[in-house]
Scaffold this motif. Structure first.
Motif, PDB file in Angstrom:
ATOM      1  N   GLN A  34       0.836  -1.191   0.000  1.00 12.40           N
ATOM      2  CA  GLN A  34       0.000   0.000   0.000  1.00 12.40           C
ATOM      3  C   GLN A  34       0.874   1.245   0.000  1.00 12.40           C
ATOM      4  OE1 GLN A  34      -3.463   0.314   0.126  1.00 12.40           O
ATOM      5  NE2 GLN A  34      -3.126   2.495  -0.056  1.00 12.40           N
ATOM      6  N   GLU A  35       0.520   2.213  -0.826  1.00 14.89           N
ATOM      7  CA  GLU A  35       1.157   3.514  -0.769  1.00 14.89           C
ATOM      8  C   GLU A  35       0.250   4.419   0.051  1.00 14.89           C
ATOM      9  OE1 GLU A  35       1.861   6.818  -3.987  1.00 14.89           O
ATOM     10  OE2 GLU A  35       3.430   5.270  -4.128  1.00 14.89           O
ATOM     11  N   ILE A  36       0.800   5.016   1.088  1.00 12.47           N
ATOM     12  CA  ILE A  36       0.018   5.852   2.001  1.00 12.47           C
ATOM     13  C   ILE A  36       0.436   7.300   1.797  1.00 12.47           C
ATOM     14  CG2 ILE A  36      -0.516   6.335   4.421  1.00 12.47           C
ATOM     15  CD1 ILE A  36       0.247   3.387   4.993  1.00 12.47           C
ATOM     16  N   ASP A  37      -0.534   8.176   1.568  1.00 13.35           N
ATOM     17  CA  ASP A  37      -0.271   9.598   1.358  1.00 13.35           C
ATOM     18  C   ASP A  37      -0.062  10.278   2.709  1.00 13.35           C
ATOM     19  OD1 ASP A  37      -0.148  12.245   0.594  1.00 13.35           O
ATOM     20  OD2 ASP A  37      -2.205  12.326  -0.142  1.00 13.35           O
ATOM     21  N   LEU A  38       1.137  10.791   2.928  1.00 12.72           N
ATOM     22  CA  LEU A  38       1.462  11.490   4.175  1.00 12.72           C
ATOM     23  C   LEU A  38       1.620  12.987   3.942  1.00 12.72           C
ATOM     24  CD1 LEU A  38       4.103   8.992   5.611  1.00 12.72           C
ATOM     25  CD2 LEU A  38       1.649   9.057   6.028  1.00 12.72           C
ATOM     26  N   SER A  39       1.067  13.501   2.860  1.00 14.78           N
ATOM     27  CA  SER A  39       1.281  14.904   2.498  1.00 14.78           C
ATOM     28  C   SER A  39       0.730  15.877   3.541  1.00 14.78           C
ATOM     29  CB  SER A  39       0.678  15.200   1.134  1.00 14.78           C
ATOM     30  OG  SER A  39      -0.717  14.970   1.141  1.00 14.78           O
ATOM     31  N   GLY A  40      -0.200  15.449   4.353  1.00 15.65           N
ATOM     32  CA  GLY A  40      -0.746  16.329   5.378  1.00 15.65           C
ATOM     33  C   GLY A  40       0.066  16.358   6.665  1.00 15.65           C
ATOM     34  N   LEU A  41       1.143  15.594   6.710  1.00 16.34           N
ATOM     35  CA  LEU A  41       1.952  15.516   7.923  1.00 16.34           C
ATOM     36  C   LEU A  41       3.156  16.434   7.854  1.00 16.34           C
ATOM     37  CD1 LEU A  41       2.011  11.666   8.514  1.00 16.34           C
ATOM     38  CD2 LEU A  41       0.422  13.353   9.432  1.00 16.34           C
TER      39      LEU A  41
END
Length: 75
Positions: A34-41
């Motif tokens: 799974q690729e998890i989007d962490l752009s909000g961190l």
């Protein structure tokens, strides 16, 4: 992970222990990629937790670039 179906809980915590991401995989078997989007961190160190009936494991992730995604693979 396992060839038998099981429930899996994924979570990502910051270094203060706050949960910033969760995902439940019900009746899961096989490999998980799974690729998890962490752009909000914010940039920093995070722990990815994987909890199965067999126990709980973690992996450290360092977020340091503007494109903040993590690819995660379990077997």
């Amino acid at each position: 992970l396992s060839s038998q179906q099981q429930n899996i809980h994924l979570s990502i915590e910051n270094m203060v222990g706050q949960v910033v991401y969760t995902n439940e995989l019900n009746n899961f078997s096989g490999n998980y990629n799974q690729e998890i989007d962490l752009s909000g961190l914010r940039k920093g160190i995070y722990l990815i937790w994987v909890e199965t009936p067999a126990g709980k494991q973690n992996r450290k992730v360092v977020v340091q670039y503007s494109r903040r995604t993590v690819s995660f693979f379990c077997e």
